[in-house]
Scaffold this motif. Structure first.
Motif, short mmCIF file in Angstrom:
data_model
loop_
_atom_site.label_atom_id
_atom_site.label_comp_id
_atom_site.label_asym_id
_atom_site.label_seq_id
_atom_site.Cartn_x
_atom_site.Cartn_y
_atom_site.Cartn_z
N SER A 350 -35.41 17.96 -36.02
CA SER A 350 -35.38 18.78 -34.80
C SER A 350 -36.47 18.41 -33.81
CB SER A 350 -35.55 20.26 -35.15
OG SER A 350 -34.60 20.64 -36.10
N GLU A 359 -31.94 39.69 -32.02
CA GLU A 359 -30.73 39.21 -32.70
C GLU A 359 -29.51 39.26 -31.77
OE1 GLU A 359 -30.09 37.45 -35.32
OE2 GLU A 359 -32.20 37.40 -35.90
N ARG A 362 -28.80 36.02 -30.02
CA ARG A 362 -28.66 34.78 -30.81
C ARG A 362 -27.55 33.89 -30.26
NH1 ARG A 362 -30.45 32.68 -35.28
NH2 ARG A 362 -31.70 34.53 -35.67
N SER A 363 -26.44 34.49 -29.80
CA SER A 363 -25.33 33.69 -29.27
C SER A 363 -25.77 32.85 -28.09
CB SER A 363 -24.18 34.60 -28.83
OG SER A 363 -23.55 35.13 -29.94
N ILE A 366 -27.70 29.95 -29.38
CA ILE A 366 -26.77 28.97 -29.98
C ILE A 366 -26.11 28.14 -28.87
CG2 ILE A 366 -24.56 28.76 -31.21
CD1 ILE A 366 -25.47 31.16 -32.94
N ARG A 373 -27.69 19.55 -27.93
CA ARG A 373 -27.09 18.62 -28.90
C ARG A 373 -26.05 17.72 -28.27
NH1 ARG A 373 -26.45 23.53 -32.43
NH2 ARG A 373 -28.46 23.64 -33.53
N GLY A 376 -27.51 14.66 -27.42
CA GLY A 376 -28.21 13.91 -28.46
C GLY A 376 -29.57 14.43 -28.83
N ILE A 377 -29.88 15.66 -28.43
CA ILE A 377 -31.18 16.23 -28.76
C ILE A 377 -31.04 17.14 -29.98
CG2 ILE A 377 -33.09 17.64 -27.92
CD1 ILE A 377 -32.08 16.86 -25.04
N ALA A 378 -31.67 16.74 -31.09
CA ALA A 378 -31.57 17.53 -32.31
C ALA A 378 -32.34 18.83 -32.14
CB ALA A 378 -32.14 16.74 -33.50
N CYS A 379 -31.71 19.93 -32.50
CA CYS A 379 -32.44 21.19 -32.39
C CYS A 379 -31.94 22.19 -33.41
CB CYS A 379 -32.36 21.76 -30.98
SG CYS A 379 -30.72 21.89 -30.33
N GLU A 380 -32.76 23.18 -33.65
CA GLU A 380 -32.35 24.29 -34.50
C GLU A 380 -32.68 25.58 -33.79
OE1 GLU A 380 -35.20 24.77 -38.04
OE2 GLU A 380 -35.38 22.65 -37.56
N ALA A 382 -33.98 29.43 -33.94
CA ALA A 382 -34.92 30.17 -34.79
C ALA A 382 -34.15 31.04 -35.77
CB ALA A 382 -35.84 31.04 -33.92
N PRO A 383 -34.55 31.03 -37.05
CA PRO A 383 -33.80 31.79 -38.05
C PRO A 383 -33.98 33.30 -37.90
CG PRO A 383 -35.70 30.72 -39.06
CD PRO A 383 -35.62 30.21 -37.66
N LYS A 384 -35.03 33.70 -37.18
CA LYS A 384 -35.34 35.13 -37.11
C LYS A 384 -35.81 35.45 -35.70
CE LYS A 384 -38.22 38.38 -39.75
NZ LYS A 384 -39.60 38.31 -39.26
N TYR A 394 -43.69 28.68 -36.25
CA TYR A 394 -42.56 28.14 -37.02
C TYR A 394 -42.36 26.66 -36.66
CZ TYR A 394 -37.71 27.46 -38.62
OH TYR A 394 -36.58 26.97 -39.22
N GLU B 33 -28.22 15.96 -38.47
CA GLU B 33 -29.56 15.87 -37.88
C GLU B 33 -29.62 16.57 -36.53
OE1 GLU B 33 -31.23 11.91 -38.04
OE2 GLU B 33 -31.09 11.85 -40.24
N LEU B 34 -28.54 16.49 -35.75
CA LEU B 34 -28.52 17.22 -34.47
C LEU B 34 -28.71 18.72 -34.71
CD1 LEU B 34 -25.71 15.42 -32.44
CD2 LEU B 34 -28.14 15.55 -31.87
N HIS B 35 -28.31 19.19 -35.89
CA HIS B 35 -28.47 20.60 -36.21
C HIS B 35 -29.75 20.86 -37.02
CE1 HIS B 35 -24.66 22.37 -34.72
NE2 HIS B 35 -24.24 21.12 -34.81
N GLY B 36 -30.64 19.89 -37.05
CA GLY B 36 -31.94 20.12 -37.67
C GLY B 36 -31.98 20.01 -39.18
N PRO B 101 -37.03 28.87 -43.98
CA PRO B 101 -35.81 28.30 -44.55
C PRO B 101 -35.80 26.78 -44.44
CG PRO B 101 -35.29 29.88 -42.79
CD PRO B 101 -36.75 29.75 -42.84
N ARG B 103 -33.80 23.34 -44.41
CA ARG B 103 -32.48 22.81 -44.05
C ARG B 103 -32.41 21.37 -44.49
NH1 ARG B 103 -30.77 26.01 -39.52
NH2 ARG B 103 -29.56 24.32 -38.64
N HIS B 140 -26.73 35.25 -40.75
CA HIS B 140 -26.12 34.41 -39.71
C HIS B 140 -25.98 32.95 -40.14
CE1 HIS B 140 -30.06 32.81 -38.59
NE2 HIS B 140 -30.52 34.06 -38.55
N HIS B 141 -26.71 32.55 -41.21
CA HIS B 141 -26.53 31.18 -41.70
C HIS B 141 -25.15 30.99 -42.35
CE1 HIS B 141 -30.57 30.08 -40.66
NE2 HIS B 141 -31.08 31.07 -41.36
#
Lengths: 443, 443
Positions: A350, A359, A362-363, A366, A373, A376-380, A382-384, A394, B33-36, B101, B103, B140-141
């Protein structure tokens, strides 16, 4: 389940170490493909009868059998201990579908049951290239193979900081011709003693040659003089000729070795050296032989070896001669990564963490991530949902350089700089797009 | 050595097939990888006690031992039969160095001793993604994982012509809550019978539920009605509620499954379907479960399966819950490549063959090749000085589209067009630079 311990001889990388390995493997594959080598992958197992054909190695083979096979069923399969035996089998099995000369590379794991030590593992990754002909294979491939290998290793040095490699080359026809020119019958007996030069020294080798092989002291000294010759250009030819030994095989070997060294001194000056003591033990090589050391890690042994063989395989009608080189990827990387010489600029792919402030949003996060993405930019994401400070921490723990906030502001968490940005247009600096291999300044 | 025969259950590709596999694996890795997701690779072997913890599978394990180990030494190591057992061990072993988490993706071979058939091999490649938390992992995962997987599979469809995938999703809490709401004690006993629906039909399942599990005929019919519900949007919620069963677990499961289907119907319409009969047999899943079929290959079984598990691993202090999906790369590719549905536009990486008209000019040809490679154009130098016609045939047999002559003319051997070109500037059409995956028009 208690915390498991690593298995000795089966090295595994942390995620950051694995990134180093991925980059190195991709670089090797890239160089090989630029030179027209195609990839093959063979199954992990071969029939035991193939693996144990060369008696010396059978004690190192891992046998594979189904847990519920009959107890008295014969051992039929074993894990391959190199990539040459499976390649030879693959060539015979698929000969009708292959075009010769066949240029292949193969990057896979191999397994040996030997006692683990630095540079020797029970599971290890090799990267092999070979060119194999049907019935014949031109001598110029003996020049080509080490140059491709050195180009691949030099690229690892320049791009990633892997220590520089130096390849030593000899030719078995040269040695055999020289020994025969001295009147020796059993040239392999001489070769085996000379192979011990680095371990036991010249005086002890001379004694073995006199006492065990029956050479005169003068002949033994000539053999030692030959083994002492080393040059990064073709000047070794004059040095050998000055020893006053003559034989057609010697002349042929000198000519071929000079061609290798000449071309290499033009293309990769200083990286390839004629070294007339290189023997490659009891291997099946019949002409040129190669060995390679890595600067600062010479004691670990060769990181890339190979040679010319008159018969990789034969099906009774056609014989397949070839020339090949194998790069010991684990031997290179396990110490370098383990000692922290090489690492990755971050432990995750990422480049961007898209923050989530609640929360319910979150959409939207996303959707932002999807836009990044798509370019071509890898990203995630935040899980929380959390405060900004926690999101930055984080990212920081993973080395993710950028945090993207719902305000469409992006923060470089290293400099603290924060700017408004469009997720459909923003690009990170090229060096941040993917994790990079980093050489430790202290190493 | 006579021509060897392939080993049943250990598929290998020809060089062209391997190019298809390389492109597919690179595409999967790219999406992950794009999704981290970061790559890890684990050793091929695990302690037998870990591999045989789940009794059902132990007969399928391949045991590994050194050829010269004592005959009465206990079996200690086996080849992993999936990538989940080694991943669980890796997480415990490295927990102190991982950020949760966590990944990860993992693309590796696995081995099972089962009887080979289409879609089932003794050696096969899987591509797994998992997200694992320490102590907890957000719901959400469960939505994220199938979307990443479907994006990866859709990219294989669009870019390479792999048949389209449809994922079916269920939730074990939903089923369990429904059965409990009906007053069933042993909900797993019901699940196991319902799992046979496709094989034995609804009437036989109803009989099993009545006779073996002791349900009333009315309750059995409700279970069958539940199993018959299938929808590509959240309308399944109303259909379940219309059955009039209530339980807190059922409500929780319905909510979670609706969230998965809702998000999927926005992002990948039609590719993900709630299917309330999906059970995933005796696996260790505890929440959402996933199965995937490939259009036209439904009878082969699931090409991508997974689910949520409350405890991937535990070291006694910390428990690691997770959600994961595994793509059966061999199950997808071995039939497609074997039947010729997918192939490569050529069998070698080389885009250009640099011709050699006489051995004395080989150096010039090598220099031209180096110039092309410096700009990323894969090429090989003709192995033999030969007439133009023979060089063209050499290229043609391999599918190499261009031949470069010493006159610095380059010929497209498909069209016959020949033009003067500068090796420092010429570029092939983008589609010719690397071999492409080609879908057979007849397939």
């Amino acid at each position: 389940m208690a915390r498991p311990k690593p298995l000795s001889g089966f090295p595994e990388f942390t995620p950051a170490g694995r990134i180093v390995e991925q980059r190195v493997l991709a670089s090797l594959a890239d160089t090989f493909e630029l030179h027209g080598f195609g990839s093959i992958e063979t199954r992990a197992v071969e029939p035991m009868e193939q693996l144990t054909r060369k008696g010396e190695i059978d004690k190192e083979v891992f046998v594979v059998r189904r847990l519920h096979a009959d107890a008295d069923a014969p051992d039929e399969l074993g894990l391959h201990f190199d990539l040459t035996v499976p390649f030879a089998r693959y060539v015979l099995e698929n000969a009708g579908h292959l075009q010769f000369p066949f240029r292949r590379y193969q990057i896979q794991k191999a397994w040996r049951g030997e006692r683990p030590q630095e540079g020797r593992y029970r599971e290890f990754t090799q990267a092999d290239i070979d060119i194999v002909g049907a019935e014949s294979l031109a001598a110029h491939h003996d020049v080509e193979l080490p140059l491709v290998t050195l180009e691949a290793l030099e690229k690892l040095h320049v791009d990633f900081g892997v220590p520089q490699a130096t390849m030593s080359v000899n030719n078995r026809q040269l040695s055999e011709g020289f020994y025969r020119g001295l009147g020796v019958e059993d040239h392999l007996a001489v070769l085996q003693r000379v192979d011990k030069l680095d371990k036991i020294g010249p005086e002890a080798v001379a004694e073995l040659l006199v006492n065990e092989v029956g050479l005169s002291r003068a002949a033994a000294d000539k053999c030692l003089a030959l083994a002492g010759i080393r040059s990064a250009d073709a000047s070794f030819v004059d040095q050998v000729e000055a020893l006053g030994v003559e034989h057609p095989l010697l002349s042929a070997g000198l000519e071929l070795l000079a061609a290798v060294v000449d071309e290499a001194s033009r293309q990769v000056p200083g990286r390839l050296v004629a070294d007339l003591k290189i023997a490659r033990g009891l291997d099946y090589y019949t002409g040129t032989v190669y060995e390679t050391t890595m600067a600062g890690y010479e004691s670990m042994g060769s990181i890339s070896s190979g040679g010319r063989y008159d018969s990789l395989a034969s099906d009774g009608r056609t014989t397949y001669p070839g020339v090949g080189l194998s790069i010991g990827v684990s031997r290179i990387l396990v110490p370098l990564v383990g000692k922290g010489v090489l690492t990755a600029s971050r432990s995750v792919p990422s480049c961007v963490l898209v923050a989530v402030d609640a929360e319910e949003t979150r959409s939207a996060a996303i959707a932002t991530a999807a836009k990044l993405r798509a370019r071509g930019i890898a990203c995630e994401v935040a899980p929380k949902a959390d405060k900004f400070g926690k999101q930055i921490r984080y990212a920081d723990r993973r080395g993710i350089p950028f945090v993207w906030f719902s305000t469409d502001e992006v923060k470089d968490i290293r400099s603290g700089e924060q700017t408004l940005a469009d997720p459909d247009a923003w690009l990170p600096p090229a060096g941040d797009l993917r994790p990079m291999v980093v050489k430790s300044p202290s190493a």
